[in-house]
Design an enzyme around this catalytic site. Structure first.
Site, PDB file in Angstrom:
ATOM      1  N   ASN A   2       0.834  -1.211   0.000  1.00 15.33           N
ATOM      2  CA  ASN A   2       0.000   0.000   0.000  1.00 15.33           C
ATOM      3  C   ASN A   2       0.867   1.259   0.000  1.00 15.33           C
ATOM      4  O   ASN A   2       0.658   2.187   0.793  1.00 15.33           O
ATOM      5  CB  ASN A   2      -0.915  -0.005   1.231  1.00 15.33           C
ATOM      6  N   HIS A  23      -8.441   3.204   8.534  1.00 18.62           N
ATOM      7  CA  HIS A  23      -8.987   1.915   8.098  1.00 18.62           C
ATOM      8  C   HIS A  23     -10.345   1.634   8.732  1.00 18.62           C
ATOM      9  O   HIS A  23     -11.197   0.994   8.111  1.00 18.62           O
ATOM     10  CB  HIS A  23      -8.023   0.776   8.444  1.00 18.62           C
TER      11      HIS A  23
END
Length: 489
Positions: free
Chosen positions: A331, A364
């Protein structure tokens, strides 16, 4: 696959197909409108009425970017966008929101707050440049000139329409990758997209996407995550089976993520988005690190890459030996955003790593699994670093290869063990699973940490004894030499 996943994949494939058409639109203004219209359409298809969250948060964030003074605009926008995530997830908790809408909101949060950080950084450069000019007029010596660009000036004159276009550009609107406003602007102002190998790059990535998808479907069929929540799993399966089950479930998760991210990259490559000449030295998420504007004059003579929009370096993640290296390749576009806007700007150097990881976990989601997983990573990394210094750093030859493979196995166990918490999500599920394997991961890491500290202290003590012995020997030789010299006289 759920119906949401099917819709998501269809939208991604549609966006990939649209790339060849969008790239050919000659008028840049028309291309921008088409790209935004496609993005809004995708958001509405995936999210339905829940897309209102995206529009409301964008309006609030845009107001913060445009109306708050640049000296504080980045902080206010950050607070607005990340604060809206609280309302968004409370709404999700009580009424439910499609999972892919969550991803759209997450990427939107990074984009809008990211452009505010860019604007503030540019404003500071402009202020410093003006101050330098004043000092030059007063003959005050300056060590190095501060360079500003047209982009710095342009950021101070942003419009709401530009932020809207950037935020809802169909490229990256679903699951990223994150890219800077400069990358978006270059797509419409630079000719690089015309000369980049768009079709070849897309076909190459599509091959990998199909491979990852096949792995996901196969492993999810054989080792579904839901089975790890069943009574049969806890009552009829052995301790070893339960402990080893983290490997296939996390592999399935990786294959699913790799599929989505690779398809998202295909959306970029097919449209020529994020293509830069090799000479510009592009970096993931950041874009070119060297001057590149002059390269447009002979754009057809350069070779191009799409590094800017590569979000996860899959082969490096899989093949690297250590957990630390694996994190660096995972990521990476989001990691760039966190590094530039949180890590480097956090006022306390002592706590900035923890603050960055906490921000990542918050971004998240609010479920306990996000914090078990992400906040647990630095503890394993510190353990890994300790043992790297103890046994791996000085090893060579066959012993080094054996140690590397051992580190690789431990790396994937750590990823899988921590990742299981991310997947199980709720505290009840996490605690039930970890209790069923007697918290083996955490206990073994605690033991290895204690042993590592002991061996490190023993090594340092041995080094100190060796140093004292050497100094003593050197002192004795000096005395002997002085005696011999005295005798000679």
């Amino acid at each position: 696959m759920s119906i949401d996943d099917v819709i998501y994949v269809i939208c991604l494939l549609g966006c990939i197909g649209a790339g060849s058409y969008v790239k050919k639109i000659a008028d840049e203004g028309q291309r921008k409108l088409v790209s935004t219209a496609l993005g809004v359409l995708v958001v509405v298809i995936v999210s339905g009425l829940h897309s209102l969250h995206c529009f409301v948060s964008l309006a609030l964030g845009t107001a913060a970017v445009l109306l708050v003074h640049p000296s504080k605009g980045h902080l206010v926008t950050f607070g607005v966008m990340f604060g809206y995530l609280v309302f968004f997830r409370i709404f999700d908790f009580y009424l439910g929101i499609p999972g892919h809408t969550n991803m759209i909101q997450m990427i939107l949060t990074l984009k809008v707050s990211g452009i505010a950080f860019e604007k503030t950084a540019a404003w500071k450069r402009l202020q410093a440049h003006d101050e330098q000019k004043k000092n030059d007029q007063r003959d005050v010596h300056q060590e190095s000139p501060i360079e500003i660009t047209d982009y710095d000036v342009e950021l101070q004159n942003l419009s709401a329409a530009e932020i809207l276009h950037y935020s809802f550009n169909y490229i990256g609107v679903l699951t990223g990758p994150y890219y800077r406003y400069r990358t978006y602007r270059d797509y419409f102002e630079m000719p690089f997209k015309t000369h980049a190998p768009t079709v070849e790059a897309t076909l190459e990535k599509l091959k990998y996407a199909v491979f990852y998808c096949a792995l996901y479907l196969a492993t999810n069929y054989m080792w579904p995550l839901d089975y790890a929540l069943s009574d049969e799993f806890f009552n009829d399966r052995s301790f070893v089976y339960r402990l080893l089950y983290v490997w296939p479930t996390f592999f399935t998760f990786r294959a699913r993520i790799y599929t989505g991210l690779t398809l998202s990259e295909c959306v970029c490559t097919m449209a020529g988005f994020g293509a830069y000449p090799d000479e510009s030295d592009p970096n993931n998420g950041e874009g070119p690190r060297k001057r590149y504007q002059h390269l447009k004059r002979d754009a057809d003579k350069h070779t191009y890459n799409f590094t800017t929009i590569v979000n996860t370096r899959v082969l490096e993640v899989e093949r690297c030996w250590t957990f630390r290296e694996g994190m660096k390749h995972w990521n990476v576009c989001v990691q760039y955003w966190l590094a530039v806007n949180v890590y480097k700007l956090f006022p306390s150097k002592k706590y900035r790593t923890g603050a960055t990881l906490l921000c990542s976990a918050y971004w998240h989601g609010f479920r306990p699994g996000h914090y078990f997983c992400i906040m647990g990573a630095p503890f394993y990394v510190s353990l890994e670093d300790m043992w790297d210094k103890l046994v791996r750093k000085s090893a060579t030859g066959t012993s080094r290869r054996v140690i590397d493979v051992t580190f690789w196995i431990f790396k994937w166990f750590a990823f899988s063990y921590l990742g299981e918490a991310f997947l199980l999500s709720s505290f009840g599920n996490i605690w039930r699973f970890y209790s069923s394997v007697y918290h083996t991961g955490y206990i073994s890491w605690a033991v290895m940490t204690a042993l590592g500290f002991y061996l490190t202290s023993q090594r340092k003590a041995a080094e100190r004894r060796k140093k004292r012995a050497a100094e003593k020997a050197a002192g004795g030789d000096g005395i002997a030499a002085a005696i011999e010299k005295e005798k000679a006289q």
